[in-house]
Design an enzyme around this catalytic site. Structure first.
Site, PDB file in Angstrom:
ATOM      1  N   LYS A 130       1.999  -7.028  13.422  1.00 43.14           N
ATOM      2  CA  LYS A 130       0.803  -6.295  13.009  1.00 43.14           C
ATOM      3  C   LYS A 130      -0.384  -6.848  13.796  1.00 43.14           C
ATOM      4  O   LYS A 130      -0.661  -8.040  13.770  1.00 43.14           O
ATOM      5  CB  LYS A 130       0.565  -6.449  11.507  1.00 43.14           C
ATOM      6  CG  LYS A 130      -0.637  -5.659  11.000  1.00 43.14           C
ATOM      7  CD  LYS A 130      -0.798  -5.772   9.483  1.00 43.14           C
ATOM      8  CE  LYS A 130      -1.995  -4.952   9.021  1.00 43.14           C
ATOM      9  NZ  LYS A 130      -2.201  -5.014   7.556  1.00 43.14           N
TER      10      LYS A 130
ATOM     11  N   THR B 125       0.811  -1.218   0.000  1.00 42.11           N
ATOM     12  CA  THR B 125       0.000   0.000   0.000  1.00 42.11           C
ATOM     13  C   THR B 125       0.839   1.259   0.000  1.00 42.11           C
ATOM     14  O   THR B 125       0.496   2.247  -0.654  1.00 42.11           O
ATOM     15  CB  THR B 125      -0.940   0.003   1.221  1.00 42.11           C
ATOM     16  OG1 THR B 125      -1.767  -1.157   1.171  1.00 42.11           O
ATOM     17  CG2 THR B 125      -1.834   1.228   1.222  1.00 42.11           C
TER      18      THR B 125
ATOM     19  N   THR C 158       2.035  -4.121   4.500  1.00 42.65           N
ATOM     20  CA  THR C 158       1.980  -4.323   5.952  1.00 42.65           C
ATOM     21  C   THR C 158       1.634  -5.749   6.378  1.00 42.65           C
ATOM     22  O   THR C 158       1.987  -6.151   7.483  1.00 42.65           O
ATOM     23  CB  THR C 158       0.958  -3.355   6.592  1.00 42.65           C
ATOM     24  OG1 THR C 158      -0.334  -3.572   6.025  1.00 42.65           O
ATOM     25  CG2 THR C 158       1.380  -1.913   6.376  1.00 42.65           C
ATOM     26  N   ASP C 159       0.954  -6.522   5.543  1.00 42.27           N
ATOM     27  CA  ASP C 159       0.488  -7.836   5.991  1.00 42.27           C
ATOM     28  C   ASP C 159       1.630  -8.769   6.369  1.00 42.27           C
ATOM     29  O   ASP C 159       1.514  -9.563   7.304  1.00 42.27           O
ATOM     30  CB  ASP C 159      -0.388  -8.492   4.927  1.00 42.27           C
ATOM     31  CG  ASP C 159      -1.778  -7.881   4.859  1.00 42.27           C
ATOM     32  OD1 ASP C 159      -2.137  -7.131   5.789  1.00 42.27           O
ATOM     33  OD2 ASP C 159      -2.512  -8.142   3.885  1.00 42.27           O
TER      34      ASP C 159
END
EC number: 6.3.5.-
Length: 311
Positions: free
Chosen positions: A254, A101, A177-178
């Protein structure tokens, strides 16, 4: 276009490109929608359509007929490349884009997020970065983070090592980010570094007014200029734009799909708090200082291994 081989030939034969409205007829079923892009390593032989309902659907193209309903505008991804001026009074920071992203822009017509924003585009979208350093920018990958694989970690480690050997004073990695925390842990074990290596991301793409990319990127550059010569993760520390935290690469996770402060240090304190673009190092943390280590790269690894995480 990231469609390849079978799907690419199918689209070319039917005069169809990404953004076109098309109908796919298959036996007694038909699907009509906007043709979306796909990630570079997706399985061949499928098309992705955005239906009028707003949902996306993947359609196997075997035994189908395609009909062009309306030509669409070609997606405008990125800003184009141009040279960035060098200032000899500033440190040299490498920005390596892997996708995700933070390295994407959104197509507001289709709702699709495209991992096509290069590292150079990040600087053009965040010109304040030029106040802090000189930059060597490159796009190592343009993939969504769920497509990150162990072999990419090796390639990333080698690319980082090459930049350090070429004189980079710090490294910033733009990452989805995942799986960002997996990459942070892997690189922590693969690299012994004389300079800071900072991994960052964003919950919202760089071209959106609500994006967290700008602050994360700038604070990551600030961290990459610091004395903390370790692999770390720099992300928002609160829901607003007040500060970021720098987390140890092997102690971060996360915790939420959309919160800005989704990354937390687990059973550990953050290395530092970055506020007003100033690094406040945790006095309880004994960190490896700049140039304390010689550069080393451990390329050994087994891709066919299960991962068990115990927090």
């Amino acid at each position: 276009m990231t469609y390849k081989e079978i799907a690419k030939k199918y689209l070319e034969n039917n005069g169809i490109t990404i953004g076109d409205t098309i109908k796919i007829n298959k036996e007694d079923i038909s699907y009509e929608g906007i043709l979306l892009d796909r990630s570079e390593d997706s399985e061949d032989g499928y098309l992705v359509l955005k239906l009028d309902s707003g949902y996306n659907v993947g359609v196997a193209i075997e035994n189908t007929q395609a009909e062009l309903i309306q030509k669409g505008d070609k997606p405008k991804i990125g800003y184009g490349a141009e040279d960035i001026a060098h200032d000899p009074s500033k440190q040299n920071i490498s920005i390596i884009s892997t996708g995700g992203t933070v390295s994407s822009i959104i197509d507001y017509r289709t709702g699709a997020v495209h991992p096509k924003f290069t590292a150079a585009d990040l600087i053009k979208a965040n010109p304040e970065l030029l106040d802090y350093a000189n930059y060597n920018v490159k796009a190592l990958y343009n993939i969504l983070s769920e497509n990150m694989q162990p072999k990419y970690w090796v390639e990333a480690a080698e690319s980082i090592a090459n930049d350090i050997s070429d004189g980079s004073d710090g490294i910033v990695i733009a990452h989805g980010t995942d799986t960002l925390h997996y990459t942070a842990a892997a690189l922590s074990f693969m690299l012994k570094t004389p300079v800071p290596i900072v991994i960052t991301g964003a919950q919202r793409s760089s071209d959106r007014p609500s994006s967290d990319a700008n602050m994360n990127l700038i604070d990551s550059v600030v961290a990459a200029k610091s004395d903390i010569a370790e692999v770390s993760v720099c992300m928002h520390g609160s829901l607003n734009d007040s500060y970021t935290y720098l987390h140890k690469g092997t102690k971060v996770r996360k915790m939420h799909t959309s919160r800005r402060d989704t990354f937390r240090s687990i059973n550990y304190e953050p290395i530092a708090k970055i506020e007003n673009h100033s690094v406040d190092i945790n006095p309880n943390y004994r960190y490896t200082k700049r140039n304390e280590n010689e550069l080393e790269v451990n390329r050994a690894g087994e891709e066919k291994a299960g991962v068990i995480i115990n927090y």
